[in-house]
Design a protein around this motif. Structure first.
Motif, PDB file in Angstrom:
ATOM      1  N   GLY A 124      41.058  38.319  35.519  1.00  0.00           N
ATOM      2  CA  GLY A 124      41.590  38.399  34.158  1.00  0.00           C
ATOM      3  C   GLY A 124      40.688  37.943  33.047  1.00  0.00           C
ATOM      4  O   GLY A 124      41.158  37.627  31.953  1.00  0.00           O
ATOM      5  N   MET A 125      39.379  37.954  33.264  1.00  0.00           N
ATOM      6  CA  MET A 125      38.451  37.519  32.219  1.00  0.00           C
ATOM      7  C   MET A 125      38.660  38.285  30.913  1.00  0.00           C
ATOM      8  O   MET A 125      38.657  37.700  29.828  1.00  0.00           O
ATOM      9  CB  MET A 125      37.019  37.694  32.714  1.00  0.00           C
ATOM     10  N   TRP A 126      38.845  39.583  31.003  1.00  0.00           N
ATOM     11  CA  TRP A 126      38.935  40.441  29.825  1.00  0.00           C
ATOM     12  C   TRP A 126      40.147  40.124  28.959  1.00  0.00           C
ATOM     13  O   TRP A 126      40.148  40.401  27.756  1.00  0.00           O
ATOM     14  CB  TRP A 126      38.980  41.912  30.250  1.00  0.00           C
ATOM     15  N   VAL A 129      43.083  27.254  37.221  1.00  0.00           N
ATOM     16  CA  VAL A 129      44.034  28.198  37.822  1.00  0.00           C
ATOM     17  C   VAL A 129      43.352  28.806  39.043  1.00  0.00           C
ATOM     18  O   VAL A 129      42.295  29.423  38.920  1.00  0.00           O
ATOM     19  CB  VAL A 129      44.438  29.301  36.821  1.00  0.00           C
ATOM     20  N   ARG A 130      43.956  28.633  40.196  1.00  0.00           N
ATOM     21  CA  ARG A 130      43.251  29.017  41.425  1.00  0.00           C
ATOM     22  C   ARG A 130      42.922  30.508  41.472  1.00  0.00           C
ATOM     23  O   ARG A 130      41.867  30.899  41.976  1.00  0.00           O
ATOM     24  CB  ARG A 130      44.083  28.620  42.650  1.00  0.00           C
ATOM     25  N   TRP A 131      43.815  31.350  40.977  1.00  0.00           N
ATOM     26  CA  TRP A 131      43.552  32.789  40.958  1.00  0.00           C
ATOM     27  C   TRP A 131      42.248  33.084  40.212  1.00  0.00           C
ATOM     28  O   TRP A 131      41.464  33.945  40.617  1.00  0.00           O
ATOM     29  CB  TRP A 131      44.726  33.512  40.294  1.00  0.00           C
ATOM     30  N   MET A 132      42.019  32.360  39.138  1.00  0.00           N
ATOM     31  CA  MET A 132      40.814  32.555  38.350  1.00  0.00           C
ATOM     32  C   MET A 132      39.605  31.848  38.972  1.00  0.00           C
ATOM     33  O   MET A 132      38.485  32.365  38.950  1.00  0.00           O
ATOM     34  CB  MET A 132      41.050  32.086  36.918  1.00  0.00           C
ATOM     35  N   TRP A 133      39.866  30.678  39.538  1.00  0.00           N
ATOM     36  CA  TRP A 133      38.789  29.952  40.209  1.00  0.00           C
ATOM     37  C   TRP A 133      38.215  30.757  41.372  1.00  0.00           C
ATOM     38  O   TRP A 133      37.035  30.654  41.706  1.00  0.00           O
ATOM     39  CB  TRP A 133      39.304  28.604  40.695  1.00  0.00           C
ATOM     40  N   THR A 176      34.527  40.038  40.852  1.00  0.00           N
ATOM     41  CA  THR A 176      35.998  40.039  40.788  1.00  0.00           C
ATOM     42  C   THR A 176      36.557  39.493  39.480  1.00  0.00           C
ATOM     43  O   THR A 176      37.770  39.372  39.336  1.00  0.00           O
ATOM     44  CB  THR A 176      36.604  39.240  41.961  1.00  0.00           C
ATOM     45  N   TYR A 177      35.704  39.177  38.511  1.00  0.00           N
ATOM     46  CA  TYR A 177      36.217  38.690  37.221  1.00  0.00           C
ATOM     47  C   TYR A 177      37.238  39.635  36.585  1.00  0.00           C
ATOM     48  O   TYR A 177      38.231  39.175  36.006  1.00  0.00           O
ATOM     49  CB  TYR A 177      35.075  38.442  36.243  1.00  0.00           C
TER      50      TYR A 177
END
Length: 284
Positions: free
Chosen positions: A134-136, A102-106, A129-130
């Motif tokens: 949305g890492m959490w 997912v590019r937003w996450m990448w 920026t994690y």
């Protein structure tokens, strides 16, 4: 947060291994370390730790809110901690896979893959920026299952601490451990940009998830790993390393196009954009 203290307490161990590995390769005439790359990794680590501490303070209330609707009342015992460790590692696999696809996450995770070296200091190369990507969110199911938020935070930190030790080229294959655990050999595959190794070996601690979900590949001595991303970032500036893909992604989404295409630039596979991750599937 106690999780942050876990990693800080392990810092002398991490630094000791970095020093040993740098000495090890220097004695053998290797170029696995460079001062600029290592300092860049250290700067990114400090930025990440500061952002992570603030993020946990900001989102821990969400965990407590989910926890009040928990499915089970789990006691604090050795077996529940062991169960939490396995469960968190399971969800880590999906966090890691999503942050490649997912590019937003990448945009956050690309920082970790941007070095063309792989050594213990590469483990420090993280993005601040994690929390935005949305890492959490991936650990919230643990609270819903009945694991207390403070325990979740600590186990996440322990999992990340373990992963420091797989970022090395100084350790070969480890026999039967390769069948169960993530190892340096497995993680070298994950960091490689060779076509054979793209989108493989997302494991945190247990490699069994990759074997179950079809993303496992063994390191092949005939195909030496090439590290980094397909479109290299020719900078050691931690600000550029942190935000270059966010900049490119938002620029691509802002171009004249349909709403569907804009959303695809943000949330589709990273290879849709102009700042791509490694290879045909463009994950690193």
């Amino acid at each position: 947060m106690k999780g942050e203290w876990v990693l800080l307490a392990m810092a002398p161990v991490f630094l000791g291994f970095v020093a040993w590995e740098a000495w090890h390769w220097r004695r053998r005439g290797g170029d696995h370390y460079s001062l600029r790359d290592t300092l860049s990794n250290a700067s990114l680590a400090l930025m990440h730790q500061a952002a992570d501490a603030v993020a946990w303070l900001a989102v821990i209330g969400i965990y407590w809110w989910v926890y009040q609707y928990r499915l089970f009342d789990l006691p604090t015992a050795w077996w529940t901690i062991a169960l939490l460790f396995v469960a968190q590692d399971f969800f880590y696999y999906f966090f890691h896979r999503a942050h490649h696809r997912v590019r937003w996450m990448w945009a956050s995770h690309v920082v970790h893959h941007s070095s063309e070296r792989l050594n213990f200091s590469t483990a420090f190369r993280q993005s601040l920026t994690y929390p935005v990507s949305g890492m959490w969110v991936f650990w919230l199911p643990l609270a819903w299952l009945g694991f207390s938020p403070p325990h979740i935070v600590v186990v996440v930190a322990i999992n990340l601490g373990f992963q420091f030790f797989v970022h090395t080229q100084a350790v070969g294959r480890l026999g039967w451990l390769e069948k169960v655990f993530n190892t340096p050999s497995h993680h070298r595959v994950h960091h490689a940009r060779n076509a054979k190794y793209i989108d493989r070996n997302y494991a945190g601690v247990l490699i069994v998830w990759d074997k179950l979900f079809g993303s496992f590949t063994e390191e092949d001595p005939a195909v030496p790993c090439e590290y980094g991303i397909v479109k290299p970032v020719r900078s050691h500036n931690p600000v550029i390393l942190t935000f270059h893909e966010w900049r490119d992604m938002l620029r691509d989404a802002a171009r004249p196009q349909s709403l569907r295409s804009r959303l695809g630039q943000l949330f589709g596979p990273p290879e849709r954009g102009h700042a791509q991750q490694p290879g045909p599937g463009d994950a690193g």
